[in-house]
Motif scaffolding. Sequence first.
Motif, PDB file in Angstrom:
ATOM      1  N   PHE A   1     -10.974  49.180  61.071  1.00  0.00           N
ATOM      2  CA  PHE A   1     -11.083  49.101  59.619  1.00  0.00           C
ATOM      3  C   PHE A   1     -12.562  48.970  59.234  1.00  0.00           C
ATOM      4  N   SER A   2     -12.887  49.404  58.021  1.00  0.00           N
ATOM      5  CA  SER A   2     -14.281  49.319  57.565  1.00  0.00           C
ATOM      6  C   SER A   2     -14.747  47.874  57.527  1.00  0.00           C
ATOM      7  N   TYR A   3     -13.867  46.981  57.049  1.00  0.00           N
ATOM      8  CA  TYR A   3     -14.220  45.566  56.988  1.00  0.00           C
ATOM      9  C   TYR A   3     -12.966  44.716  56.991  1.00  0.00           C
ATOM     10  N   ILE A   4     -12.977  43.684  57.811  1.00  0.00           N
ATOM     11  CA  ILE A   4     -11.892  42.709  57.844  1.00  0.00           C
ATOM     12  C   ILE A   4     -12.452  41.364  57.399  1.00  0.00           C
TER      13      ILE A   4
ATOM     14  N   ASP B   1      -2.288  36.383  57.295  1.00  0.00           N
ATOM     15  CA  ASP B   1      -1.249  37.217  57.891  1.00  0.00           C
ATOM     16  C   ASP B   1      -1.743  38.634  58.126  1.00  0.00           C
ATOM     17  N   THR B   2      -2.593  39.107  57.232  1.00  0.00           N
ATOM     18  CA  THR B   2      -3.109  40.469  57.344  1.00  0.00           C
ATOM     19  C   THR B   2      -3.943  40.626  58.607  1.00  0.00           C
TER      20      THR B   2
ATOM     21  N   ALA C   1      -3.870  49.934  47.072  1.00  0.00           N
ATOM     22  CA  ALA C   1      -3.793  48.556  47.561  1.00  0.00           C
ATOM     23  C   ALA C   1      -2.426  48.342  48.196  1.00  0.00           C
ATOM     24  N   VAL C   2      -2.420  47.728  49.364  1.00  0.00           N
ATOM     25  CA  VAL C   2      -1.182  47.309  50.017  1.00  0.00           C
ATOM     26  C   VAL C   2      -1.084  45.800  49.849  1.00  0.00           C
ATOM     27  N   VAL C   3      -0.024  45.346  49.210  1.00  0.00           N
ATOM     28  CA  VAL C   3       0.185  43.906  49.034  1.00  0.00           C
ATOM     29  C   VAL C   3       1.554  43.552  49.590  1.00  0.00           C
ATOM     30  N   GLY C   4       1.550  42.722  50.622  1.00  0.00           N
ATOM     31  CA  GLY C   4       2.801  42.287  51.227  1.00  0.00           C
ATOM     32  C   GLY C   4       2.883  40.783  51.246  1.00  0.00           C
ATOM     33  N   GLY C   5       3.908  40.275  51.892  1.00  0.00           N
ATOM     34  CA  GLY C   5       4.090  38.835  51.944  1.00  0.00           C
ATOM     35  C   GLY C   5       5.443  38.439  51.403  1.00  0.00           C
ATOM     36  N   ALA C   6       5.698  37.155  51.398  1.00  0.00           N
ATOM     37  CA  ALA C   6       7.033  36.661  51.078  1.00  0.00           C
ATOM     38  C   ALA C   6       7.325  36.615  49.584  1.00  0.00           C
ATOM     39  N   LYS C   7       6.353  36.116  48.792  1.00  0.00           N
ATOM     40  CA  LYS C   7       6.687  35.767  47.406  1.00  0.00           C
ATOM     41  C   LYS C   7       5.774  36.406  46.365  1.00  0.00           C
ATOM     42  N   VAL C   8       6.385  36.947  45.333  1.00  0.00           N
ATOM     43  CA  VAL C   8       5.650  37.455  44.180  1.00  0.00           C
ATOM     44  C   VAL C   8       4.912  36.302  43.495  1.00  0.00           C
TER      45      VAL C   8
END
Length: 398
Positions: free
Chosen positions: A369-372, A355-356, A191-198
């Motif tokens: 991608f397989s699914y967006i 954002d993704t 899993a890739v998890v990005g963004g500004a805040k935990v």
Amino acid sequence: MAWKTLDDIDLKGKVVLTRVDINVPVEDGRVTDATRIEKIVPTVKDILARGGKPVLLAHFGRPKGKVVPEMSLKITLPALEAALGRTVRFAEDCIGAPAKKAVAALGEGEVLLLENTRFQPGEEKNDPGMAAALAALGDVYVNDAFSAAHRAHASTEAIAHLLPAAAGRLMEAELKALERALGKPERPVVAVVGGAKVSTKLDLLTNLVEKVDYLVIGGGMANTFLLSKGIEVGKSLAERDMAGTAGEIFRKSLDVGCEIVLPDDAVVAREFKAGAESQVVRADACPDDAMILDAGPEAVKRIVGVFEVCKTLIWNGPLGAFEIEPFDTATNAAAAKAAELTRAGKLVSVAGGGDTVAALNKAGVANDFSYISTAGGAFLEWMEGKELPGVAALDQGA
């Protein structure tokens, strides 16, 4: 799950109440982006092909249970008709006499759109009376609005208990993709998890760390995780008060055998603007007067290496400040590799979140991608392991 699809219900001659999401952007009286409308076309056309009469239920904006003329769904009619290639009738209300009259007049091969469900105060209250009034209009209920499935509203949850219920084609595709990614995935899973805040993705991280083999942390969130390891991040965006929580997630990952992947190096700059002078430094060597704005080349190599050994990828959030060059480099490179592996049949890739989607579109790889998923909040809540009322109700359909 035991939800039904359009293939499981006889639709011939039936009025099919079809919950859709056509909450589209509008400017100067016209729809500016018809993507959501285009996505419901397969379901509506399939209902028509099976002899059903589609009656569309939808919300628009936030009128809070009152009639707000500028939030009338009538504004979507030209875009709907263009997408479906046919005339779409319109009812001035979603329940009561106007709706009943419009449904009664609906002929074979015709489509009807009912007025904004949120004009009724009972919609967002999941009022049984409103659900009954809606159900009285049709024979079958189809939910094709996964993006609204995390809300327990009269048109998404209560009504599904009153009629034979099924998932539309868009809902079906979404549920199958998510089941393939998180329910019964082919391992290893990353899993890739990005963004500004935990803090905004705490439930997500807590759930994923128990479900995946690798958890790649990017964006401002990665800075908070670096802080939890005693690494200073200069003027970077970070939640210092969440460093302890990030440390707890680290410890949990060790217990469950999930490897958390943080950037080994980073791209830093003194100012956040396009073309700003930048440099690559070790992740533990960010200058006091600089900020981390992207993952570095060594970090990308490591992430790509993880992708190459995995069979399933779930992606939510960019690796850096992708909106501004050159801080989109890591996101673009990792996305390109994921797309390449997906095209080669080596990776099932599912991505979602505002954002993704924007980042993958910007990288030019969204179609590979397989699914967006464009479902936003519903996609996130599913990834967090939460039950979605609109989906659960399909399991219990009459």
